[in-house]
Scaffold this motif. Structure first.
Motif, PDB file in Angstrom:
ATOM      1  N   ASN A 168     -45.058 -17.612 106.826  1.00 49.10           N
ATOM      2  CA  ASN A 168     -46.152 -16.864 106.198  1.00 49.10           C
ATOM      3  C   ASN A 168     -45.787 -15.399 105.986  1.00 49.10           C
ATOM      4  O   ASN A 168     -46.160 -14.798 104.975  1.00 49.10           O
ATOM      5  CB  ASN A 168     -47.421 -16.961 107.053  1.00 49.10           C
ATOM      6  N   VAL A 169     -45.070 -14.819 106.948  1.00 49.62           N
ATOM      7  CA  VAL A 169     -44.637 -13.432 106.790  1.00 49.62           C
ATOM      8  C   VAL A 169     -43.754 -13.288 105.555  1.00 49.62           C
ATOM      9  O   VAL A 169     -43.923 -12.368 104.748  1.00 49.62           O
ATOM     10  CB  VAL A 169     -43.891 -12.958 108.053  1.00 49.62           C
ATOM     11  N   ILE A 170     -42.806 -14.207 105.396  1.00 57.83           N
ATOM     12  CA  ILE A 170     -41.913 -14.154 104.237  1.00 57.83           C
ATOM     13  C   ILE A 170     -42.684 -14.379 102.940  1.00 57.83           C
ATOM     14  O   ILE A 170     -42.448 -13.705 101.935  1.00 57.83           O
ATOM     15  CB  ILE A 170     -40.779 -15.187 104.391  1.00 57.83           C
ATOM     16  N   GLU A 171     -43.656 -15.293 102.973  1.00 56.78           N
ATOM     17  CA  GLU A 171     -44.439 -15.575 101.774  1.00 56.78           C
ATOM     18  C   GLU A 171     -45.232 -14.350 101.324  1.00 56.78           C
ATOM     19  O   GLU A 171     -45.274 -14.023 100.133  1.00 56.78           O
ATOM     20  CB  GLU A 171     -45.401 -16.735 102.033  1.00 56.78           C
ATOM     21  N   PHE A 172     -45.866 -13.664 102.263  1.00 55.62           N
ATOM     22  CA  PHE A 172     -46.783 -12.586 101.892  1.00 55.62           C
ATOM     23  C   PHE A 172     -46.137 -11.203 101.865  1.00 55.62           C
ATOM     24  O   PHE A 172     -46.650 -10.305 101.183  1.00 55.62           O
ATOM     25  CB  PHE A 172     -47.987 -12.569 102.843  1.00 55.62           C
ATOM     26  N   ALA A 173     -45.046 -11.015 102.608  1.00 51.06           N
ATOM     27  CA  ALA A 173     -44.444  -9.686 102.653  1.00 51.06           C
ATOM     28  C   ALA A 173     -42.958  -9.685 102.338  1.00 51.06           C
ATOM     29  O   ALA A 173     -42.308  -8.657 102.457  1.00 51.06           O
ATOM     30  CB  ALA A 173     -44.673  -9.049 104.023  1.00 51.06           C
ATOM     31  N   GLY A 174     -42.427 -10.820 101.932  1.00 49.20           N
ATOM     32  CA  GLY A 174     -41.001 -10.918 101.653  1.00 49.20           C
ATOM     33  C   GLY A 174     -40.527  -9.936 100.597  1.00 49.20           C
ATOM     34  O   GLY A 174     -39.374  -9.501 100.617  1.00 49.20           O
ATOM     35  N   HIS A 175     -41.418  -9.574  99.680  1.00 46.59           N
ATOM     36  CA  HIS A 175     -41.030  -8.622  98.628  1.00 46.59           C
ATOM     37  C   HIS A 175     -40.679  -7.257  99.212  1.00 46.59           C
ATOM     38  O   HIS A 175     -39.931  -6.489  98.604  1.00 46.59           O
ATOM     39  CB  HIS A 175     -42.163  -8.479  97.613  1.00 46.59           C
ATOM     40  N   LEU A 176     -41.195  -6.955 100.389  1.00 49.41           N
ATOM     41  CA  LEU A 176     -40.853  -5.694 101.040  1.00 49.41           C
ATOM     42  C   LEU A 176     -39.459  -5.746 101.654  1.00 49.41           C
ATOM     43  O   LEU A 176     -38.767  -4.735 101.738  1.00 49.41           O
ATOM     44  CB  LEU A 176     -41.863  -5.376 102.145  1.00 49.41           C
ATOM     45  N   PHE A 177     -39.034  -6.934 102.082  1.00 51.42           N
ATOM     46  CA  PHE A 177     -37.768  -7.075 102.781  1.00 51.42           C
ATOM     47  C   PHE A 177     -36.589  -7.118 101.823  1.00 51.42           C
ATOM     48  O   PHE A 177     -35.530  -6.601 102.123  1.00 51.42           O
ATOM     49  CB  PHE A 177     -37.756  -8.344 103.631  1.00 51.42           C
ATOM     50  N   LEU A 178     -36.769  -7.722 100.663  1.00 51.60           N
ATOM     51  CA  LEU A 178     -35.666  -7.884  99.719  1.00 51.60           C
ATOM     52  C   LEU A 178     -35.096  -6.542  99.311  1.00 51.60           C
ATOM     53  O   LEU A 178     -33.896  -6.389  99.149  1.00 51.60           O
ATOM     54  CB  LEU A 178     -36.145  -8.660  98.491  1.00 51.60           C
ATOM     55  N   GLN A 179     -35.962  -5.570  99.149  1.00 50.39           N
ATOM     56  CA  GLN A 179     -35.510  -4.247  98.758  1.00 50.39           C
ATOM     57  C   GLN A 179     -34.606  -3.650  99.833  1.00 50.39           C
ATOM     58  O   GLN A 179     -33.593  -3.016  99.539  1.00 50.39           O
ATOM     59  CB  GLN A 179     -36.708  -3.325  98.519  1.00 50.39           C
ATOM     60  N   ASP A 180     -34.955  -3.889 101.093  1.00 51.94           N
ATOM     61  CA  ASP A 180     -34.128  -3.374 102.185  1.00 51.94           C
ATOM     62  C   ASP A 180     -32.772  -4.064 102.214  1.00 51.94           C
ATOM     63  O   ASP A 180     -31.752  -3.449 102.475  1.00 51.94           O
ATOM     64  CB  ASP A 180     -34.845  -3.575 103.515  1.00 51.94           C
ATOM     65  N   GLU A 181     -32.745  -5.392 101.949  1.00 51.73           N
ATOM     66  CA  GLU A 181     -31.482  -6.110 101.919  1.00 51.73           C
ATOM     67  C   GLU A 181     -30.579  -5.590 100.819  1.00 51.73           C
ATOM     68  O   GLU A 181     -29.386  -5.397 100.992  1.00 51.73           O
ATOM     69  CB  GLU A 181     -31.752  -7.602 101.735  1.00 51.73           C
ATOM     70  N   ALA A 182     -31.187  -5.359  99.642  1.00 53.39           N
ATOM     71  CA  ALA A 182     -30.410  -4.856  98.521  1.00 53.39           C
ATOM     72  C   ALA A 182     -29.862  -3.466  98.817  1.00 53.39           C
ATOM     73  O   ALA A 182     -28.715  -3.146  98.513  1.00 53.39           O
ATOM     74  CB  ALA A 182     -31.282  -4.823  97.273  1.00 53.39           C
ATOM     75  N   ALA A 183     -30.688  -2.640  99.445  1.00 54.49           N
ATOM     76  CA  ALA A 183     -30.255  -1.290  99.785  1.00 54.49           C
ATOM     77  C   ALA A 183     -29.113  -1.327 100.787  1.00 54.49           C
ATOM     78  O   ALA A 183     -28.152  -0.569 100.706  1.00 54.49           O
ATOM     79  CB  ALA A 183     -31.417  -0.487 100.354  1.00 54.49           C
ATOM     80  N   ALA A 184     -29.213  -2.259 101.756  1.00 53.57           N
ATOM     81  CA  ALA A 184     -28.168  -2.369 102.770  1.00 53.57           C
ATOM     82  C   ALA A 184     -26.833  -2.798 102.154  1.00 53.57           C
ATOM     83  O   ALA A 184     -25.770  -2.379 102.580  1.00 53.57           O
ATOM     84  CB  ALA A 184     -28.591  -3.348 103.859  1.00 53.57           C
ATOM     85  N   SER A 185     -26.899  -3.628 101.110  1.00 56.95           N
ATOM     86  CA  SER A 185     -25.681  -4.156 100.512  1.00 56.95           C
ATOM     87  C   SER A 185     -24.905  -3.101  99.742  1.00 56.95           C
ATOM     88  O   SER A 185     -23.705  -3.254  99.503  1.00 56.95           O
ATOM     89  CB  SER A 185     -26.027  -5.316  99.569  1.00 56.95           C
ATOM     90  N   VAL A 186     -25.580  -2.022  99.359  1.00 59.60           N
ATOM     91  CA  VAL A 186     -24.896  -0.981  98.599  1.00 59.60           C
ATOM     92  C   VAL A 186     -24.687   0.290  99.420  1.00 59.60           C
ATOM     93  O   VAL A 186     -24.176   1.267  98.936  1.00 59.60           O
ATOM     94  CB  VAL A 186     -25.685  -0.634  97.311  1.00 59.60           C
ATOM     95  N   ALA A 187     -25.144   0.243 100.683  1.00 57.98           N
ATOM     96  CA  ALA A 187     -25.027   1.436 101.541  1.00 57.98           C
ATOM     97  C   ALA A 187     -23.566   1.694 101.895  1.00 57.98           C
ATOM     98  O   ALA A 187     -22.779   0.787 101.997  1.00 57.98           O
ATOM     99  CB  ALA A 187     -25.858   1.231 102.800  1.00 57.98           C
TER     100      ALA A 187
END
Length: 231
Positions: A212-231
């Motif tokens: 449920n967390v991923i369903e409702f707030a996953g859009h917040l996490f993807l941005q962090d993953e993308a940012a981490a990949s280019v850091a």
């Protein structure tokens, strides 16, 4: 006896920890010493001690000479955290069902009653209430506190608190809620009856929360993953 400085550092650590878990300090946020000094009204040395403790709890991340940031969030981190929680929660629950006595059972019933009564009074928006969150944590602790392992209980609480940050984030975006009162009652009854299925129920409870967390707030996490990949 704690010195005045130790007491002050402990107080700031607790306040900062609460602000991180409640997302007042947002994932990935830069923790600038000047701003923190004003916010918590403490010295730089006290801040450094509190941040070192939070770093050990994986709630902040040290960037070396660049300072600290609030630990970022990602789907990968949440899934890893969930798998660790399932392994640990099942074990401490199994041990508690083996060793639990009459007082343990009474404490579980009392914890559930307090949580359930408050949830009934709060209605549909119970999830946003700080007191309910405290009672919810107390109920889950009551289930496992008879395991006879302070080390495992400390590890479990650490993981529970980290997961709570994800739950708090997702609560801002949910349009519907799972019938958690039914789930909690089912888990409690199975535990008190020492049913092996209690382990499956607690695992399902944890994993469905993560879904449920991923369903409702996953859009917040993807941005962090993308940012981490280019850091």
């Amino acid at each position: 006896m704690k010195t005045k400085g130790e007491t002050r550092a402990s107080d700031v650590h607790t306040r900062m920890r609460d602000d991180i878990l409640s997302c007042e300090l947002k994932p990935g946020e830069k923790l600038r010493f000047e701003g923190l000094k004003d916010r918590y009204d403490v010295s730089f040395s006290t801040l450094r001690e509190a941040l070192a403790r939070l770093s050990a709890e994986s709630l902040v991340v040290s960037e070396g000479q660049r300072g600290f940031v609030v630990a970022p969030v990602s789907v990968a981190d949440l899934e890893d955290l969930t798998n660790a929680r399932v392994l640990l929660e099942r074990e401490v629950l199994r041990l508690s069902m083996e060793y639990g006595d009459d007082k343990w059972e009474a404490d579980i019933l009392a914890s559930y009653h307090r949580m359930d009564r408050l949830q009934s009074r709060l209605g549909a928006h119970y999830y946003f209430d700080e007191e309910w969150a405290r009672l919810h944590g107390a109920f889950h602790r009551s289930l496992v506190c008879a395991c006879k392992s302070p080390v495992l209980l400390d590890m479990r609480l650490h993981l529970f608190d980290r997961a709570n940050r994800y739950r708090r984030m997702s609560s801002q975006f949910r349009t519907k809620w799972r019938p958690k009162d039914v789930e909690h009652k089912s888990i409690m009854d199975a535990v008190l009856d020492r049913e092996p299925d209690a382990l499956k129920l607690i695992e399902r409870h944890i994993r469905e929360t993560t879904e449920n967390v991923i369903e409702f707030a996953g859009h917040l996490f993807l941005q962090d993953e993308a940012a981490a990949s280019v850091a």
